[in-house]
Design an enzyme around this catalytic site. Sequence first.
Site, PDB file in Angstrom:
ATOM      1  N   CYS A  77       0.834  -1.208   0.000  1.00 47.19           N
ATOM      2  CA  CYS A  77       0.000   0.000   0.000  1.00 47.19           C
ATOM      3  C   CYS A  77       0.867   1.257   0.000  1.00 47.19           C
ATOM      4  O   CYS A  77       0.542   2.250  -0.654  1.00 47.19           O
ATOM      5  CB  CYS A  77      -0.940  -0.011   1.192  1.00 47.19           C
ATOM      6  SG  CYS A  77      -2.095  -1.402   1.146  1.00 47.19           S
ATOM      7  N   THR A  78       1.970   1.202   0.718  1.00 46.67           N
ATOM      8  CA  THR A  78       2.893   2.341   0.743  1.00 46.67           C
ATOM      9  C   THR A  78       3.509   2.541  -0.638  1.00 46.67           C
ATOM     10  O   THR A  78       3.554   3.668  -1.149  1.00 46.67           O
ATOM     11  CB  THR A  78       3.987   2.117   1.806  1.00 46.67           C
ATOM     12  OG1 THR A  78       3.362   2.012   3.090  1.00 46.67           O
ATOM     13  CG2 THR A  78       4.984   3.267   1.819  1.00 46.67           C
TER      14      THR A  78
END
Length: 182
Positions: A77-78
């Site tokens: 997600c980062t």
Amino acid sequence: MMRSLLSSVLALCFTVGMVLSPASTAYALGGPLPPINQPAPEFSLPSNIGDRAISLKDYRGKWVVAYFYPKDFTSGCTLEAQRFQADLPKYISKKTQILGISVDSVDSHAEFCDSEGLKFPLLADEDGAVSKAYGAWLAPMSLRNTYIVGPNGVLRATFTQVRPVIHSAEVLQKLDELQPAG
């Protein structure tokens, strides 16, 4: 053995029928996907921007990339958020708003944006209702699906089984295909 084989054949026939049927609903791991070239499901969710709710209708007249993701601060997600941020000038030049959506809280989103230098809104779908409407729900979190909504609120493209490392480039390429030249 024969019953197992028969079950497998029937399952295959059903699957092929679902794929080939022109009236069939598209499904992903998270459930039925909203249909392309139909109005996108409306939503209004709390955001990390100015303690206000953001609605899809706020962006009429602009393209919207609504990307659903599992959780703030996780590696995939980062990476996905960093790629969207790095490409943000390209999205702005295409009159396109990026909206990240997950079940994390507004406070978590604010910390995530601060940590990663994100300059686009993250929306808190804490009960998963919007994720469900978009076929991006696998309790207890949102799946990594992305949707492109046209300036008139119509869903124009869907991405499932997203690979974070190349996803922003894929979305930009699709926007090039969808947007008129010039």
